[in-house]
Design an enzyme around this catalytic site. Structure first.
Site, mmCIF file in Angstrom:
data_model
loop_
_atom_site.group_PDB
_atom_site.id
_atom_site.type_symbol
_atom_site.label_atom_id
_atom_site.label_comp_id
_atom_site.label_asym_id
_atom_site.label_seq_id
_atom_site.Cartn_x
_atom_site.Cartn_y
_atom_site.Cartn_z
ATOM 1 C CG ASP A 1 -45.554 28.021 -33.955
ATOM 2 O OD1 ASP A 1 -45.308 29.246 -34.066
ATOM 3 O OD2 ASP A 1 -46.285 27.560 -33.059
ATOM 4 C CG ASP B 1 -48.737 38.298 -27.129
ATOM 5 O OD1 ASP B 1 -48.000 39.152 -26.641
ATOM 6 O OD2 ASP B 1 -48.370 37.531 -28.028
ATOM 7 C CG HIS C 1 -46.381 32.018 -32.585
ATOM 8 N ND1 HIS C 1 -45.870 31.022 -31.798
ATOM 9 C CD2 HIS C 1 -45.683 33.127 -32.252
ATOM 10 C CE1 HIS C 1 -44.923 31.512 -31.024
ATOM 11 N NE2 HIS C 1 -44.780 32.790 -31.279
ATOM 12 C CD GLU D 1 -48.821 28.925 -30.720
ATOM 13 O OE1 GLU D 1 -48.149 28.776 -31.762
ATOM 14 O OE2 GLU D 1 -48.309 29.002 -29.592
HETATM 15 C C1 F6R Z 1 -44.650 38.442 -28.364
HETATM 16 C C2 F6R Z 1 -45.329 37.662 -29.374
HETATM 17 C C3 F6R Z 1 -44.721 36.490 -30.042
HETATM 18 C C4 F6R Z 1 -43.254 36.707 -30.419
HETATM 19 C C5 F6R Z 1 -42.689 35.467 -31.090
HETATM 20 C C6 F6R Z 1 -41.218 35.625 -31.401
HETATM 21 O O1 F6R Z 1 -45.476 39.482 -27.864
HETATM 22 O O2 F6R Z 1 -46.444 37.970 -29.646
HETATM 23 O O3 F6R Z 1 -45.459 36.207 -31.198
HETATM 24 O O4 F6R Z 1 -43.161 37.814 -31.268
HETATM 25 O O5 F6R Z 1 -42.866 34.367 -30.250
HETATM 26 O O6 F6R Z 1 -40.502 35.694 -30.198
HETATM 27 P P1 F6R Z 1 -38.952 36.047 -30.169
HETATM 28 O O7 F6R Z 1 -38.840 37.455 -30.638
HETATM 29 O O8 F6R Z 1 -38.574 35.916 -28.719
HETATM 30 O O9 F6R Z 1 -38.267 35.083 -31.068
#
Ligand code: F6R
Length: 242
Positions: A136, A67, A138, A143
């Protein structure tokens, strides 16, 4: 589903890096689906260390990231392109033309998403998809409520995601509100999925995602249906697992 329990963040990182390393050794020209965020930083450090010791070679690897924020160009310090260069790609021998991240600087969502899906197809799909998980539920920026059958698309970020990510920006106002993300359909088509989670803030969502009902309200719950899912959790993130 295989769950691997690690003692600490470092142990989680090393175990997950071992699985990625095995993938690269088994198929040197593999396609890795990579993620940004705090969770995989330790994995990238470990892989760089093994690269420096000549234990792993990325010269034939292709990387297709999950992403990118809409509105941030490659040179923006908080762009995921920049994150990946700084934390991983600058330190290894991956070819720059084998690195793909959705083009956040292009406002034409249809073009960005169509191009990205074509790139994934052209490289024959993703061999190993690395995923973190949001509080959440995701994955990527899919989301709660995201349709399971989408390819790459543009999303509006949830308030909780904006809150979680504001630590990287000078102020909350600067956090982009939209992102391009690989869709759940594409993630589910990866041959292997490697989900990592660390810290107590992830304990509830990891339990719900892996043992709760499969529902778009918890996007990561669809991973229960993936035929080759490995989950690596540290002690805190795994605390509520049976
Ligand atoms: C990042 C991504 C997000 C993260 C998620 C967890 O490329 O796609 O889904 O993997 O927000 O983020 P952290 O690892 O910072 O807790």
């Amino acid at each position: 589903m295989k769950i691997i329990r690690a003692n600490s963040y470092q142990d989680m990182s090393r175990k997950a890096a071992n699985l990625i390393s095995a993938q690269v050794i088994m198929k040197p020209n593999c396609v890795l689906g990579l993620a940004t965020g705090s969770s995989p930083e330790g994995i990238y450090k470990q892989l760089i260390d093994w690269y420096n010791k000549d234990d792993i070679d990325f010269s034939q690897v292709t990387s297709i990231n999950l992403d990118e924020y809409v509105g941030l160009s490659h040179d923006h310090e908080q762009s995921y392109w920049h994150f990946m260069q700084k934390h991983f790609f600058e330190h290894i021998n991956i070819r720059q033309d084998h690195i793909f991240v959705p083009d956040g600087s292009n406002p034409d969502a249809e073009e960005v998403c169509r191009n990205y899906d074509q790139i994934i197809q052209r490289f024959g799909g993703i061999d190993l998809q690395l995923l973190g998980i949001g509080v959440d539920g995701h994955i990527g920026f899919n989301e709660p409520g995201a349709a399971f059958e989408l390819g790459t698309h543009k999303v509006r970020l949830q308030e909780s995601t904006i809150q979680a990510n504001k630590r990287f920006f000078e102020s909350e106002d600067e956090v982009p509100k939209e992102a391009y993300t690989m869709g759940i359909k594409t993630i589910m088509q990866a041959h292997k999925v490697l989900l990592i989670a660390s810290g107590s803030a992830k304990a509830t969502i990891i339990r719900d995602a892996l043992y709760g009902p499969v529902t778009p309200q918890v996007p990561a719950s669809i991973l229960q249906m993936h035929p080759d899912l490995t989950v690596v959790v540290d002690r805190e993130a795994g605390a509520l697992l049976p």
